[in-house]
Design a protein around this motif. Structure first.
Motif, short mmCIF file in Angstrom:
data_model
loop_
_atom_site.label_atom_id
_atom_site.label_comp_id
_atom_site.label_asym_id
_atom_site.label_seq_id
_atom_site.Cartn_x
_atom_site.Cartn_y
_atom_site.Cartn_z
N LYS A 91 -0.15 -8.93 -7.62
CA LYS A 91 -0.28 -7.59 -7.04
C LYS A 91 -1.73 -7.24 -6.74
O LYS A 91 -2.03 -6.59 -5.74
CB LYS A 91 0.27 -6.53 -8.01
CG LYS A 91 1.75 -6.36 -8.02
CD LYS A 91 2.15 -5.04 -8.67
CE LYS A 91 1.51 -4.80 -10.00
NZ LYS A 91 1.88 -3.48 -10.58
N GLU A 92 -2.60 -7.66 -7.61
CA GLU A 92 -4.02 -7.35 -7.45
C GLU A 92 -4.54 -7.88 -6.12
O GLU A 92 -5.27 -7.19 -5.39
CB GLU A 92 -4.79 -7.97 -8.61
CG GLU A 92 -6.27 -7.77 -8.61
CD GLU A 92 -6.91 -8.50 -9.78
OE1 GLU A 92 -7.57 -9.53 -9.55
OE2 GLU A 92 -6.74 -8.04 -10.93
N GLU A 93 -4.15 -9.09 -5.78
CA GLU A 93 -4.64 -9.71 -4.55
C GLU A 93 -4.12 -9.00 -3.31
O GLU A 93 -4.87 -8.80 -2.35
CB GLU A 93 -4.24 -11.19 -4.53
CG GLU A 93 -4.92 -11.98 -3.44
CD GLU A 93 -4.67 -13.47 -3.56
OE1 GLU A 93 -4.02 -14.04 -2.67
OE2 GLU A 93 -5.11 -14.05 -4.58
N THR B 279 -7.85 3.12 -10.40
CA THR B 279 -7.07 2.09 -11.10
C THR B 279 -8.02 1.09 -11.74
O THR B 279 -8.60 0.26 -11.05
CB THR B 279 -6.12 1.36 -10.12
OG1 THR B 279 -5.35 2.31 -9.38
CG2 THR B 279 -5.19 0.43 -10.87
N HIS C 202 0.82 -1.21 0.00
CA HIS C 202 0.00 0.00 0.00
C HIS C 202 0.85 1.26 0.00
O HIS C 202 0.55 2.23 -0.70
CB HIS C 202 -0.94 0.00 1.20
CG HIS C 202 -2.04 -1.01 1.08
ND1 HIS C 202 -3.00 -1.20 2.05
CD2 HIS C 202 -2.34 -1.90 0.10
CE1 HIS C 202 -3.83 -2.15 1.67
NE2 HIS C 202 -3.44 -2.59 0.50
N THR D 261 -7.84 -1.68 -13.39
CA THR D 261 -7.63 -3.10 -13.12
C THR D 261 -8.14 -3.48 -11.73
O THR D 261 -8.82 -4.49 -11.56
CB THR D 261 -6.13 -3.45 -13.22
OG1 THR D 261 -5.66 -3.12 -14.53
CG2 THR D 261 -5.89 -4.92 -12.95
N LEU D 262 -7.81 -2.65 -10.74
CA LEU D 262 -8.25 -2.93 -9.37
C LEU D 262 -9.75 -2.75 -9.22
O LEU D 262 -10.41 -3.52 -8.50
CB LEU D 262 -7.52 -2.02 -8.38
CG LEU D 262 -6.02 -2.27 -8.20
CD1 LEU D 262 -5.44 -1.30 -7.19
CD2 LEU D 262 -5.77 -3.71 -7.75
N HIS E 189 -12.26 -5.51 -7.90
CA HIS E 189 -13.04 -5.23 -6.70
C HIS E 189 -14.53 -5.41 -6.96
O HIS E 189 -15.26 -5.98 -6.13
CB HIS E 189 -12.76 -3.81 -6.23
CG HIS E 189 -13.54 -3.40 -5.02
ND1 HIS E 189 -13.55 -4.13 -3.85
CD2 HIS E 189 -14.38 -2.34 -4.80
CE1 HIS E 189 -14.33 -3.54 -2.97
NE2 HIS E 189 -14.85 -2.47 -3.52
N ALA F 253 -3.25 -5.88 -3.17
CA ALA F 253 -3.87 -4.55 -3.13
C ALA F 253 -5.25 -4.59 -2.51
O ALA F 253 -5.67 -3.66 -1.82
CB ALA F 253 -3.94 -3.96 -4.55
N LEU F 254 -5.97 -5.68 -2.75
CA LEU F 254 -7.34 -5.80 -2.26
C LEU F 254 -7.45 -6.55 -0.93
O LEU F 254 -8.55 -6.80 -0.45
CB LEU F 254 -8.20 -6.50 -3.31
CG LEU F 254 -8.32 -5.79 -4.66
CD1 LEU F 254 -9.12 -6.64 -5.64
CD2 LEU F 254 -8.96 -4.42 -4.51
N TYR G 265 0.14 2.12 -8.68
CA TYR G 265 -0.04 0.67 -8.74
C TYR G 265 0.73 0.06 -9.90
O TYR G 265 1.44 -0.93 -9.73
CB TYR G 265 -1.53 0.35 -8.86
CG TYR G 265 -1.83 -1.12 -9.03
CD1 TYR G 265 -1.81 -1.98 -7.94
CD2 TYR G 265 -2.15 -1.65 -10.29
CE1 TYR G 265 -2.09 -3.33 -8.09
CE2 TYR G 265 -2.43 -2.99 -10.45
CZ TYR G 265 -2.40 -3.83 -9.34
OH TYR G 265 -2.67 -5.17 -9.51
N ILE H 111 -8.26 2.26 -5.55
CA ILE H 111 -9.03 1.30 -6.34
C ILE H 111 -9.87 2.01 -7.40
O ILE H 111 -9.91 1.60 -8.57
CB ILE H 111 -9.93 0.45 -5.42
CG1 ILE H 111 -9.07 -0.50 -4.58
CG2 ILE H 111 -10.96 -0.34 -6.22
CD1 ILE H 111 -9.84 -1.22 -3.49
#
Length: 217
Positions: free
Chosen positions: A66-68, A129, A32, A131-132, A136, A70-71, A40, A126
């Motif tokens: 990275k996505e995982e 971005t 983060h 992708t995020l 999400h 980030a969330l 990101y 989020i």
């Protein structure tokens, strides 16, 4: 007679799990910080792992990508919400139970040092971005289905035949998301406190009934 612990003895499960949790939390915190500082897209898995002084291989033991990571904070909060919802008093109606569960989630977040402001910064990341945001929203749809299932079980309903659990889960999730975004984008006069966040969510829920059933003119 007390048994001695040698190097060959396995670590107690509790200690091992706590160490794993600390590593996971450190990776999330590092990710983060880097996402908010560098963006990101420009942050790599290697940089996240290096920040915590672990290998890339260790990173992938905890997160697929990275996505995982980030969330992860939101995923943890959503899982906590489901747990709180399952344990709410049976006498509460569905909306009361969901409001109570959200309150418990944010109160638990507030008890984590610095977690609240970080969560609000994450909402902004989020939303900005694609992708995020896509990931999400996919996860949100899955959670809504689980919320609807829990509500149907509480009320003794068939969620395939009765649309109310799914409808309430979808509306409820939208109100929470709007509240988060409104608060994160607003002035930080109160330091973006969790009390302020909860107050805003409660005000939005107070308007839910009139907004759906009352005259708009």
């Amino acid at each position: 007679m007390a048994m001695s612990t040698t190097a060959a003895d396995p670590q107690p499960v509790g200690l091992r799990e706590r160490k794993k949790r600390r590593t996971r939390d450190a990776l999330v915190d590092a990710a983060h910080r880097l996402f908010l500082c560098h963006g990101y897209g420009r942050t790599t898995v290697d940089e996240i792992a290096s920040e915590v002084e672990v290998s890339q291989r260790t990173f992938f033991r905890y997160f697929a990508n990275k996505e995982e990571v980030a969330l992860a904070v939101l995923a943890d909060a959503e899982e906590a919400f489901l747990g709180f919802l399952r344990s709410r008093p049976a006498a509460e109606n569905p909306l009361e139970a969901m409001r109570g569960a959200v309150r418990e989630v944010w109160q638990s977040v507030d008890r984590g040092a610095g977690t609240g402001p970080a969560a609000l910064e994450l909402f902004e990341l989020i939303e900005s971005t694609p992708t995020l945001l896509a990931a999400h929203l996919r996860h949100t749809i899955q959670q809504e289905a689980e919320v609807a299932r829990i509500l149907a079980e509480r009320e003794g309903l068939d969620p395939d035949a009765d649309l109310r659990p799914r409808l309430l889960a979808a509306v409820f999730g939208t109100v929470v998301r709007i509240s988060h975004l409104s608060y994160a984008a607003g002035p930080a006069a109160d330091g973006h406190s969790m009390t302020g966040m909860l107050d805003l969510i409660e005000r939005h829920f107070d308007q839910l009934g009139p907004a759906l059933a009352g005259s708009w003119r």
